[in-house]
Design a protein around this motif. Structure first.
Motif, PDB file in Angstrom:
ATOM      1  N   ASP A   1       5.538  -1.197 -19.346  1.00  0.00           N
ATOM      2  CA  ASP A   1       4.799  -0.222 -18.542  1.00  0.00           C
ATOM      3  C   ASP A   1       5.036  -0.461 -17.057  1.00  0.00           C
ATOM      4  OD1 ASP A   1       3.923   0.740 -20.932  1.00  0.00           O
ATOM      5  OD2 ASP A   1       1.809   0.234 -20.633  1.00  0.00           O
ATOM      6  N   TYR A   2       5.087  -1.723 -16.659  1.00  0.00           N
ATOM      7  CA  TYR A   2       5.458  -2.022 -15.271  1.00  0.00           C
ATOM      8  C   TYR A   2       6.896  -1.593 -15.001  1.00  0.00           C
ATOM      9  CZ  TYR A   2       1.337  -4.999 -14.348  1.00  0.00           C
ATOM     10  OH  TYR A   2       0.069  -5.476 -14.133  1.00  0.00           O
TER      11      TYR A   2
ATOM     12  N   ARG B   1       2.454   2.562 -10.098  1.00  0.00           N
ATOM     13  CA  ARG B   1       2.788   3.972 -10.328  1.00  0.00           C
ATOM     14  C   ARG B   1       2.703   4.784  -9.034  1.00  0.00           C
ATOM     15  NH1 ARG B   1      -0.422   4.551 -16.138  1.00  0.00           N
ATOM     16  NH2 ARG B   1       1.321   3.818 -17.430  1.00  0.00           N
ATOM     17  N   ALA B   2       1.706   4.500  -8.215  1.00  0.00           N
ATOM     18  CA  ALA B   2       1.575   5.220  -6.944  1.00  0.00           C
ATOM     19  C   ALA B   2       2.735   4.895  -6.011  1.00  0.00           C
ATOM     20  CB  ALA B   2       0.239   4.874  -6.291  1.00  0.00           C
TER      21      ALA B   2
ATOM     22  N   ASP C   1       0.844  -1.181   0.000  1.00  0.00           N
ATOM     23  CA  ASP C   1       0.000   0.000   0.000  1.00  0.00           C
ATOM     24  C   ASP C   1       0.887   1.242   0.000  1.00  0.00           C
ATOM     25  OD1 ASP C   1      -2.611   1.464   0.524  1.00  0.00           O
ATOM     26  OD2 ASP C   1      -1.420   2.070   2.257  1.00  0.00           O
TER      27      ASP C   1
ATOM     28  N   GLU D   1       8.405   2.063 -14.139  1.00  0.00           N
ATOM     29  CA  GLU D   1       8.359   2.664 -12.807  1.00  0.00           C
ATOM     30  C   GLU D   1       9.535   2.237 -11.936  1.00  0.00           C
ATOM     31  OE1 GLU D   1       6.090   4.942 -12.407  1.00  0.00           O
ATOM     32  OE2 GLU D   1       5.310   4.443 -14.399  1.00  0.00           O
TER      33      GLU D   1
ATOM     34  N   TYR E   1       0.022  -7.016  -9.548  1.00  0.00           N
ATOM     35  CA  TYR E   1      -0.056  -5.598  -9.196  1.00  0.00           C
ATOM     36  C   TYR E   1      -0.843  -4.836 -10.264  1.00  0.00           C
ATOM     37  CZ  TYR E   1       3.105  -4.644  -5.234  1.00  0.00           C
ATOM     38  OH  TYR E   1       3.667  -4.521  -3.996  1.00  0.00           O
ATOM     39  N   PRO E   2      -1.870  -4.098  -9.884  1.00  0.00           N
ATOM     40  CA  PRO E   2      -2.453  -3.151 -10.835  1.00  0.00           C
ATOM     41  C   PRO E   2      -1.415  -2.094 -11.205  1.00  0.00           C
ATOM     42  CG  PRO E   2      -3.901  -3.483  -8.939  1.00  0.00           C
ATOM     43  CD  PRO E   2      -2.579  -4.106  -8.594  1.00  0.00           C
ATOM     44  N   LEU E   3      -1.397  -1.677 -12.464  1.00  0.00           N
ATOM     45  CA  LEU E   3      -0.402  -0.711 -12.908  1.00  0.00           C
ATOM     46  C   LEU E   3      -0.516   0.601 -12.134  1.00  0.00           C
ATOM     47  CD1 LEU E   3       1.877   0.068 -14.810  1.00  0.00           C
ATOM     48  CD2 LEU E   3       0.146   0.708 -16.508  1.00  0.00           C
ATOM     49  N   LEU E   4      -1.736   1.027 -11.830  1.00  0.00           N
ATOM     50  CA  LEU E   4      -1.890   2.280 -11.090  1.00  0.00           C
ATOM     51  C   LEU E   4      -1.278   2.186  -9.700  1.00  0.00           C
ATOM     52  CD1 LEU E   4      -5.493   3.438 -12.095  1.00  0.00           C
ATOM     53  CD2 LEU E   4      -3.295   4.316 -12.920  1.00  0.00           C
ATOM     54  N   ARG E   5      -1.344   0.999  -9.085  1.00  0.00           N
ATOM     55  CA  ARG E   5      -0.723   0.813  -7.765  1.00  0.00           C
ATOM     56  C   ARG E   5       0.805   0.916  -7.890  1.00  0.00           C
ATOM     57  NH1 ARG E   5      -1.701  -2.666  -3.095  1.00  0.00           N
ATOM     58  NH2 ARG E   5      -3.877  -2.682  -3.727  1.00  0.00           N
TER      59      ARG E   5
ATOM     60  N   VAL F   1      -1.236  -5.692 -19.601  1.00  0.00           N
ATOM     61  CA  VAL F   1      -0.368  -4.524 -19.451  1.00  0.00           C
ATOM     62  C   VAL F   1       1.006  -4.864 -20.015  1.00  0.00           C
ATOM     63  CG1 VAL F   1       0.793  -3.010 -17.798  1.00  0.00           C
ATOM     64  CG2 VAL F   1      -1.583  -3.677 -17.413  1.00  0.00           C
TER      65      VAL F   1
END
Length: 344
Positions: free
Chosen positions: A187-188, A154-155, A113, A191, A148-152, A183
Motif C-alpha cells: 500500500d505504501y 497518498r497526498a 507536508d 504510491e 509516514y501515515p498512509l494518507l500522507r 499497513v
C-alpha cells in the motif's frame, strides 16, 4: 562483560538458520539472469511491494542511487526532506553520479507536508532546474524512526502526479513502518514509481537491498547497477539470506519496537535525559541535557554499551534495537548508562 551493540540494526549477524539457507542456496550467474535464488527473491519482493519486477543490489545506498539514476537526468532536481539519507549519507552521490541537485525541505520528523512540497515544485522556466522526483523515506532515520501515515503518502503522491513528478520510496526500514502502522508494504509502495526494501537492517540479512517498479524501469536499473559495479555473479548466497529474512524476521520486528520503547522509558526516567521524539519503531534518540554526545558515547563504550552520536544536535545519542538485542539487554544497557550519570 557482554557488549550490547545499539549502534545500528546493520550490525546483526546471520542466525544459524539463515547461514544454513545460504549454504544450501541454489546458485547461477546473476549477471546472466541465471541465479534461481536471486530470481525467486526478486519475484518475492516485487509481489510484496505490488510491482511488476525487482532487482537485487548490494546496499541501500546503491538502491537509492540506481533509482535516482533511472528517474532523473542531469540538471534535474529531487525534492526531499533535509535529513534524507540520499542527501546526507551517500557521499554526495546525487550530484557526483547523476548531475542532480536536491531541493531540501524541513519536514516534521522528516515527514514532508504536501503543501510545502507543492510550493517547492519549480515552475516551467528555462532559468530553473526541472523538479523531477519526490523522494520520501519510510521510516525516516533522522526523524527518529518516524512512520509516514498512509494518507500522507497518498497526498504527497497526488501532488507529485499533478505536477508530473515521479515518486521514489526509500524503504530502508519499510517493513518496520508496515509492522508499526499495520499497513501492508504494497500500500505504501503503490504510491511510488520505484520503491526499495533493505534486507540488511532489521531483517537481519548480511547485505542487499531490492528495488521494485515497472519492468521497463527495472531493466534500466539493471544497466545502472552494472555501471556502478554492482553486477554480482553467484549472488544467490545473499538472496537466500533475504528470502530467509522475509520468511522469519518480519513479524518479529514488533519485538524490536517494543524493546525500543522500553529503552526510551528507562532512559527518559534518568535525570537530565530527554526523549525528544515519540518512539514508533526501533530507533531511540536521547538528549543528555547539553552534554556532548561524543564523549558520552565513548564512556558508554567503556561500560559495554555501543551507540552513536545522532548528529542533528550535539547532545543527542541514537540507539537502535534489532534482533540481536533482547529486552534484558536494553534494560541492562539503561542500568549501565544510569551509572554514568550525572556527568561533570
Amino acid at each position: 562483560m557482554k557488549i550490547i551493540d545499539l549502534r545500528s540494526d546493520t550490525v546483526t549477524l546471520p542466525s544459524p538458520g539463515m547461514r544454513e539457507a545460504m549454504a544450501r542456496a541454489e546458485l547461477g550467474d546473476d549477471v546472466y539472469g541465471e541465479d534461481p535464488t536471486v530470481n525467486r527473491l526478486q519475484e518475492r519482493v516485487a509481489a510484496l511491494l505490488g510491482k511488476e519486477a525487482a532487482i537485487l543490489v548490494a546496499s541501500g545506498t546503491m538502491a537509492n542511487q540506481v533509482a535516482m539514476g533511472v528517474l532523473t537526468r542531469p540538471g534535474d532536481e529531487v525534492i526531499c526532506d533535509e535529513g534524507a539519507h540520499v542527501v546526507n549519507f551517500e557521499g554526495g552521490a546525487l550530484p557526483a553520479l547523476w548531475g542532480v541537485q536536491p531541493r531540501t525541505l524541513r519536514g516534521e520528523r522528516g515527514l514532508l507536508d504536501p503543501a510545502a512540497v507543492e510550493a517547492a515544485i519549480r515552475p516551467a522556466n528555462d532559468h530553473h532546474p526541472r523538479s523531477r522526483v519526490l523522494e520520501i523515506e519510510n521510516t525516516h532515520n533522522r526523524g527518529g524512526g518516524a512512520v509516514y501515515p498512509l494518507l500522507r503518502v497518498r497526498a504527497l503522491a497526488a501532488v507529485a502526479r499533478r505536477h508530473g513528478l515521479d515518486v521514489y520510496l526509500d524503504g530502508a526500514r519499510l517493513l518496520n513502518a508496515s509492522v508499526a502502522a499495520g499497513v501492508p508494504a504494497r500500500d505504501y509502495a503503490a504510491e511510488a514509481t520505484l520503491a526499495s526494501l533493505c534486507l540488511s537492517k532489521g531483517l537481519g540479512a548480511p547485505a542487499g537491498s531490492v528495488v521494485a517498479g515497472p519492468r521497463e524501469l527495472v531493466l534500466s536499473a539493471r544497466r545502472l547497477r552494472k555501471r556502478l559495479g554492482g553486477g554480482m555473479r553467484q549472488a544467490g548466497v545473499l538472496a537466500a539470506a533475504g528470502l530467509y529474512a522475509l520468511d522469519h524476521n518480519v513479524e518479529r520486528l514488533a519485538e524490536d519496537h517494543g524493546n525500543a520503547r522500553a529503552l526510551a522509558t528507562a532512559l527518559g526516567a534518568l535525570p537530565g535525559v530527554e526523549i525528544p521524539h515519540p518512539v514508533e519503531t526501533n530507533l531511540v534518540f536521547a538528549s543528555f541535557a547539553g552534554r556532548p554526545a561524543g564523549p558520552l558515547v565513548a564512556r558508554m563504550r567503556e561500560s559495554g554499551v555501543l551507540a552513536n552520536p545522532e548528529g542533528s544536535r550535539p547532545d543527542v545519542v541514537r540507539f537502535v534495537t534489532h534482533l540481536d538485542v533482547s529486552r534484558a539487554d536494553v534494560e541492562e544497557a539503561a542500568r549501565r548508562i544510569a551509572r554514568l550519570l550525572p556527568l561533570d
